[in-house]
Design an enzyme around this catalytic site. Structure first.
Site, PDB file in Angstrom:
ATOM      1  NE  ARG A 104      -3.807   0.569   1.858  1.00  0.00           N
ATOM      2  CZ  ARG A 104      -5.015   0.807   2.643  1.00  0.00           C
ATOM      3  NH1 ARG A 104      -5.226   1.450   3.419  1.00  0.00           N
ATOM      4  NH2 ARG A 104      -5.904   0.054   1.956  1.00  0.00           N
ATOM      5  CG  HIS A 131      -8.349  -0.187  -2.842  1.00  0.00           C
ATOM      6  ND1 HIS A 131      -7.571  -1.139  -2.539  1.00  0.00           N
ATOM      7  CD2 HIS A 131      -9.023   0.466  -1.649  1.00  0.00           C
ATOM      8  CE1 HIS A 131      -7.815  -1.324  -1.233  1.00  0.00           C
ATOM      9  NE2 HIS A 131      -8.607  -0.493  -0.883  1.00  0.00           N
ATOM     10  CD  GLN A 134     -12.711  -1.665  -0.801  1.00  0.00           C
ATOM     11  OE1 GLN A 134     -11.810  -1.685  -0.062  1.00  0.00           O
ATOM     12  NE2 GLN A 134     -13.971  -2.282  -0.380  1.00  0.00           N
ATOM     13  CG  ASP A 226     -13.473   6.238  -0.942  1.00  0.00           C
ATOM     14  OD1 ASP A 226     -13.549   6.144   0.122  1.00  0.00           O
ATOM     15  OD2 ASP A 226     -12.612   6.181  -1.792  1.00  0.00           O
ATOM     16  CB  CYS A 266     -14.187   1.376  -0.106  1.00  0.00           C
ATOM     17  SG  CYS A 266     -13.713   2.822   0.242  1.00  0.00           S
ATOM     18  NE  ARG A 294      -9.845  -5.292   0.393  1.00  0.00           N
ATOM     19  CZ  ARG A 294      -9.413  -4.293   0.962  1.00  0.00           C
ATOM     20  NH1 ARG A 294     -10.099  -3.157   1.257  1.00  0.00           N
ATOM     21  NH2 ARG A 294      -8.153  -4.370   0.881  1.00  0.00           N
TER      22      ARG A 294
HETATM   23  N1  NVA Z   1     -10.046   6.798  -1.642  1.00  0.00           N
HETATM   24  C1  NVA Z   1      -9.561   6.299  -0.142  1.00  0.00           C
HETATM   25  C2  NVA Z   1      -9.857   4.766   0.073  1.00  0.00           C
HETATM   26  C3  NVA Z   1      -9.557   4.254   1.630  1.00  0.00           C
HETATM   27  C4  NVA Z   1      -9.714   2.649   1.680  1.00  0.00           C
HETATM   28  C5  NVA Z   1      -7.981   6.667   0.268  1.00  0.00           C
HETATM   29  O1  NVA Z   1      -7.195   6.557  -0.796  1.00  0.00           O
HETATM   30  O2  NVA Z   1      -7.618   7.333   1.097  1.00  0.00           O
HETATM   31  N1   CP Z   2     -11.270  -0.184   2.536  1.00  0.00           N
HETATM   32  C1   CP Z   2     -10.004  -0.171   2.852  1.00  0.00           C
HETATM   33  O1   CP Z   2      -9.273  -0.465   2.301  1.00  0.00           O
HETATM   34  O2   CP Z   2      -9.969   0.006   4.307  1.00  0.00           O
HETATM   35  P1   CP Z   2      -8.522   0.225   4.938  1.00  0.00           P
HETATM   36  O3   CP Z   2      -8.046   1.766   4.402  1.00  0.00           O
HETATM   37  O4   CP Z   2      -8.959   0.373   6.413  1.00  0.00           O
HETATM   38  O5   CP Z   2      -7.646  -0.969   4.802  1.00  0.00           O
END
Ligand code: NVA
Ligand code: CP
Length: 307
Positions: A104, A131, A134, A226, A266, A294
């Site tokens: 990540r 992502h 997701q 989101d 998400c 997930r």
């Molecule tokens: N769009 C959000 C998704 C978090 C799972 C982010 O990138 O922070």
């Molecule tokens: N939806 C998701 O990826 O959650 P986290 O950021 O908590 O991993």
């Protein structure tokens, strides 16, 4: 399947359907208390997180353990991705000890650089651009609740961000119509949009963008949203809250959709900003099913990449 899962562009329609079908099987076996298939027996998976996480970290750690493997969590403070050492050097070292990398990070290029530096699988656990895990969980949730993909309509109300991009690739690959309702300036990345449109043309799907959330949800079978400011965009929160006013998923908006329309997020959610608690906690919400999924889809991805 390709060596890596960097984005859903790496998967064909057949690959996605195979992954979802295996995920459903894995979920069923887990619920029945059957011994989990040991696809990662003796394997070690490094989990690199440059950003916070609840769901992704817990589901990957749990998934790896359930498949008989061993996860090693590496936060960026310890490894200093690109600062203490280059991304490629970290990847080349890891490859000498572990069997796979889940990452990540901010830039999609970091995920790609890591993947091209090594011959072990690399999985994107969220970048600023995509992502994929997701979207696969959304796919399994749609499969469970709507029993089909072709011809259904998914409306994403909010920022044309990483989650929207991956969801729209999924839609395009599986023949689902996608609509994005966002304020001007928050559309999908142009290059991603072109690729999604190309893919949609092949599957008979469509992709539309509007500034009108009511128009977007009119034919929706699933409304998705989101956060308005993603991780790394903290400085833009004030501006974004102003720009996204009017793009909240609330019961007034849901009432404009088809009867029985599902809602998902998400997570993490900012309650009373992009979505009201009334909607998030309603019977239409499949958000927690998706969060659970997930685990199952990632176990399927790991099983297929390591078979
Ligand atoms: N769009 C959000 C998704 C978090 C799972 C982010 O990138 O922070
Ligand atoms: N939806 C998701 O990826 O959650 P986290 O950021 O908590 O991993």
């Amino acid at each position: 399947m390709n060596k890596d899962l960097l984005s859903l562009f790496d998967l064909s329609e057949k690959d996605i359907l195979k992954t979802l079908s295996l995920a459903a099987q894995i979920k069923k076996e887990l619920k029945q208390g059957k011994k989990t298939r040991q696809a990662l027996a003796g394997k070690v998976i490094a989990l690199i997180f440059e950003k916070p996480s609840l769901r992704t970290r817990v589901t990957f750690e749990t998934g790896v353990v359930q498949l008989g493997g061993h996860p090693i969590y590496l936060d960026n403070q310890s490894i200093g991705l690109g600062k203490r050492e280059s991304t490629a050097d970290i990847a080349r070292n890891l490859e000498r000890w572990v069997n796979g990398i889940v990452i990540r990070t901010f830039a999609q290029k970091t995920v790609e650089d890591m993947a091209s530096a090594v011959s072990i699988p690399v999985i994107n656990a969220l970048s600023d651009t995509f992502h994929p895990c997701q979207a696969l969980a959304t796919g399994l949730t749609i499969q469970e609740h709507l029993k089909k993909f072709k011809g259904i309509t998914v409306a994403f109300v909010g920022d044309g961000n990483n989650v929207a991009a991956s969801l729209f690739i999924l839609c395009a690959k599986l023949g689902m119509h996608a609509v994005l309702a966002c304020p001007k300036g928050y559309e999908l990345d142009k290059k991603v949009e072109q690729e999604v449109l190309r893919s949609a043309k092949q599957s008979g799907a469509s992709l539309k963008t509007t500034n009108d959330p009511v128009r977007a949800v009119k034919d929706a079978d699933l409304i998705y949203t989101d956060v308005w400011a993603s991780m790394g965009q903290e400085e833009e929160i004030k501006q974004r809250k102003q720009d996204f006013a009017g793009f909240q998923v609330n019961s007034a908006l849901v009432s404009k959709a088809k009867k029985g329309c599902l809602v998902s997020h998400c997570l993490p959610a900012h309650r009373e900003e992009e979505i009201t608690s009334e909607v998030l906690d309603s019977v239409s919400s499949v958000t927690l099913d998706e969060a659970e999924n997930r685990l199952h889809v990632q176990k399927a991805v790991l099983s297929l990449l390591f078979q």
